[in-house]
Design a protein around this motif. Structure first.
Motif, PDB file in Angstrom:
ATOM      1  N   ALA A 148      54.515  68.538  29.520  1.00  0.00           N
ATOM      2  CA  ALA A 148      54.903  68.138  28.127  1.00  0.00           C
ATOM      3  C   ALA A 148      53.761  67.622  27.090  1.00  0.00           C
ATOM      4  CB  ALA A 148      55.792  67.021  28.471  1.00  0.00           C
ATOM      5  N   ALA A 149      52.988  66.740  27.909  1.00  0.00           N
ATOM      6  CA  ALA A 149      51.582  66.496  27.211  1.00  0.00           C
ATOM      7  C   ALA A 149      50.860  67.531  26.805  1.00  0.00           C
ATOM      8  CB  ALA A 149      50.868  65.376  27.719  1.00  0.00           C
ATOM      9  N   PHE A 150      50.583  68.397  27.503  1.00  0.00           N
ATOM     10  CA  PHE A 150      49.671  69.863  27.173  1.00  0.00           C
ATOM     11  C   PHE A 150      50.387  70.486  26.018  1.00  0.00           C
ATOM     12  CE2 PHE A 150      49.248  74.275  27.522  1.00  0.00           C
ATOM     13  CZ  PHE A 150      47.884  74.409  27.827  1.00  0.00           C
ATOM     14  N   HIS A 151      51.770  70.701  25.946  1.00  0.00           N
ATOM     15  CA  HIS A 151      52.506  71.428  25.060  1.00  0.00           C
ATOM     16  C   HIS A 151      52.324  70.725  23.531  1.00  0.00           C
ATOM     17  CE1 HIS A 151      53.833  74.896  27.109  1.00  0.00           C
ATOM     18  NE2 HIS A 151      54.552  74.264  27.763  1.00  0.00           N
ATOM     19  N   GLU A 152      52.484  69.106  23.726  1.00  0.00           N
ATOM     20  CA  GLU A 152      52.375  68.464  22.564  1.00  0.00           C
ATOM     21  C   GLU A 152      50.943  68.482  22.036  1.00  0.00           C
ATOM     22  OE1 GLU A 152      54.275  66.470  20.611  1.00  0.00           O
ATOM     23  OE2 GLU A 152      55.848  67.556  21.802  1.00  0.00           O
ATOM     24  N   LYS A 153      49.852  68.649  22.714  1.00  0.00           N
ATOM     25  CA  LYS A 153      48.554  68.730  22.124  1.00  0.00           C
ATOM     26  C   LYS A 153      48.471  70.122  21.590  1.00  0.00           C
ATOM     27  CE  LYS A 153      45.261  66.720  24.376  1.00  0.00           C
ATOM     28  NZ  LYS A 153      44.073  66.388  25.002  1.00  0.00           N
ATOM     29  N   LEU A 154      49.058  71.383  22.212  1.00  0.00           N
ATOM     30  CA  LEU A 154      49.045  72.642  21.587  1.00  0.00           C
ATOM     31  C   LEU A 154      49.841  72.548  20.130  1.00  0.00           C
ATOM     32  CD1 LEU A 154      47.994  73.792  24.260  1.00  0.00           C
ATOM     33  CD2 LEU A 154      49.400  75.398  24.115  1.00  0.00           C
ATOM     34  N   LYS A 155      50.927  71.871  20.226  1.00  0.00           N
ATOM     35  CA  LYS A 155      51.682  71.850  19.024  1.00  0.00           C
ATOM     36  C   LYS A 155      50.946  71.043  17.889  1.00  0.00           C
ATOM     37  CE  LYS A 155      56.313  70.144  17.360  1.00  0.00           C
ATOM     38  NZ  LYS A 155      57.622  69.483  17.623  1.00  0.00           N
ATOM     39  N   ALA A 156      50.182  70.100  18.285  1.00  0.00           N
ATOM     40  CA  ALA A 156      49.585  69.395  17.213  1.00  0.00           C
ATOM     41  C   ALA A 156      48.287  70.364  16.553  1.00  0.00           C
ATOM     42  CB  ALA A 156      48.925  68.242  17.602  1.00  0.00           C
ATOM     43  N   HIS A 157      47.841  71.372  17.332  1.00  0.00           N
ATOM     44  CA  HIS A 157      46.907  72.309  16.625  1.00  0.00           C
ATOM     45  C   HIS A 157      47.682  73.427  16.194  1.00  0.00           C
ATOM     46  CE1 HIS A 157      44.360  69.484  18.845  1.00  0.00           C
ATOM     47  NE2 HIS A 157      43.453  69.835  18.153  1.00  0.00           N
ATOM     48  N   ASP A 158      48.922  73.623  16.239  1.00  0.00           N
ATOM     49  CA  ASP A 158      49.654  74.777  15.765  1.00  0.00           C
ATOM     50  C   ASP A 158      49.203  76.253  16.576  1.00  0.00           C
ATOM     51  OD1 ASP A 158      51.727  76.322  14.320  1.00  0.00           O
ATOM     52  OD2 ASP A 158      50.283  76.818  12.778  1.00  0.00           O
ATOM     53  N   VAL A 159      49.527  75.788  18.031  1.00  0.00           N
ATOM     54  CA  VAL A 159      49.125  76.836  18.987  1.00  0.00           C
ATOM     55  C   VAL A 159      50.288  77.003  19.845  1.00  0.00           C
ATOM     56  CG1 VAL A 159      47.653  77.528  20.919  1.00  0.00           C
ATOM     57  CG2 VAL A 159      46.547  76.541  18.832  1.00  0.00           C
ATOM     58  N   THR A 160      50.593  78.046  20.279  1.00  0.00           N
ATOM     59  CA  THR A 160      51.586  78.418  21.265  1.00  0.00           C
ATOM     60  C   THR A 160      50.914  78.802  22.459  1.00  0.00           C
ATOM     61  OG1 THR A 160      53.345  78.790  19.459  1.00  0.00           O
ATOM     62  CG2 THR A 160      53.597  79.839  21.955  1.00  0.00           C
TER      63      THR A 160
END
Length: 277
Positions: A82-94
């Motif tokens: 979940a933390a990994f995906h939040e970090k990606l989301k913060a950089h607009d990365v999927t």
């Protein structure tokens, strides 16, 4: 009076430039309007952590990443995922897929599919032993995932080019197919443009790179400097209606790849733009 007016215009010009620099307008990625997307394969950043990876993707306006397990280990907890995906989301990365993952036993196949499900993707880029393909097929049917076998050119004994992957998968579930690494396909003496046309119904992922020659000794080089015909490649991707990701897998100057990554993406995106009709 004239000098005062000129000075005033110069001041206004500087103010406008400063305002533009501080409030840049949104720049849509060049692939907007295409059926396919531009991304990066995680292996590109094998010597860098996730923060540096995402910093680079943001600077290059890239929004799709194939996840490698050195950035998100296969034994990660749900909280870590979940933390990994939040970090990606913060950089607009999927994170659109996981892999490549090597699989040498049924247990490793089980782990790969369970990992992909927990990560929340439906595409695995994998390299299973050939004898495991019937078992992989069962897992594909159980999980309703797509499974793209990464071809490796003449470097390993299995899955050297698109023909070989096709021959191993053509009679299996149609969700089993190819990660078309156009560089390795070329190094094995094949034409990736022709292979894209022949096998497009089973191409679920692509690794974009350039190479110096159609032989084992042909090495990876910045996109546009090698022998691959990228205008023909992009036109073929459009022709067959590929809807996946074209992920740059940069394998040159791995300790400091950033200029090469930028050059390669810039060239590839330039080809996308200049081949539009």
């Amino acid at each position: 009076m004239k000098s005062t007016l000129i000075a005033l215009l110069l001041v206004l010009s500087v103010m406008v430039c400063q305002a533009q620099e501080t409030r840049p307008g949104p720049q849509p990625p060049p692939e907007t309007g295409e059926t396919f997307k531009v991304g990066v394969a995680g292996f590109t950043f094998v010597r860098f952590d996730l923060d540096k990876t995402l910093e680079t993707l943001k600077a290059l306006d890239v929004h799709y990443l194939c996840i490698k397990d050195f950035h998100l280990p296969m034994n990660s907890t749900d909280a870590e995922i979940a933390a990994f995906h939040e970090k990606l989301k913060a950089h607009d990365v999927t994170g659109y897929a996981v892999g490549p993952i090597y699989m040498r036993s049924e247990e490793e196949v089980d782990k790969a599919f369970a990992y992909a499900k927990r990560v929340g993707v439906k595409l695995i880029v994998g390299v299973p032993n050939v004898e495991l393909l019937p078992y992989v097929e069962k897992k594909v049917q159980e999980y309703d995932f797509k499974f793209a076998i990464h071809l490796h050119g003449p470097d390993i004994k299995i899955y050297q080019d698109a023909d070989e992957v096709w021959n191993h998968t053509k009679d299996l579930d149609p969700r089993m197919g190819i990660c078309l690494d156009i560089g390795h396909d070329t190094r094995n003496g094949k034409d990736p443009v022709a292979d894209m046309e022949k096998y497009h119904t089973r191409v679920f992922d692509m690794h974009i790179k350039d190479v110096t020659g159609p032989i084992k000794q042909g090495y990876s080089i910045e996109v546009g400097r090698g022998i691959i015909d990228f205008p023909a490649m992009v036109r073929m991707i459009r022709k067959v209606g590929y809807t996946g990701v074209c992920s740059l897998e940069h394998e040159r100057n791995m300790d400091n790849p950033f200029m090469g990554i930028a050059e390669s993406l810039g060239y590839f995106r330039g080809v996308i733009e200049t081949t539009k009709e």
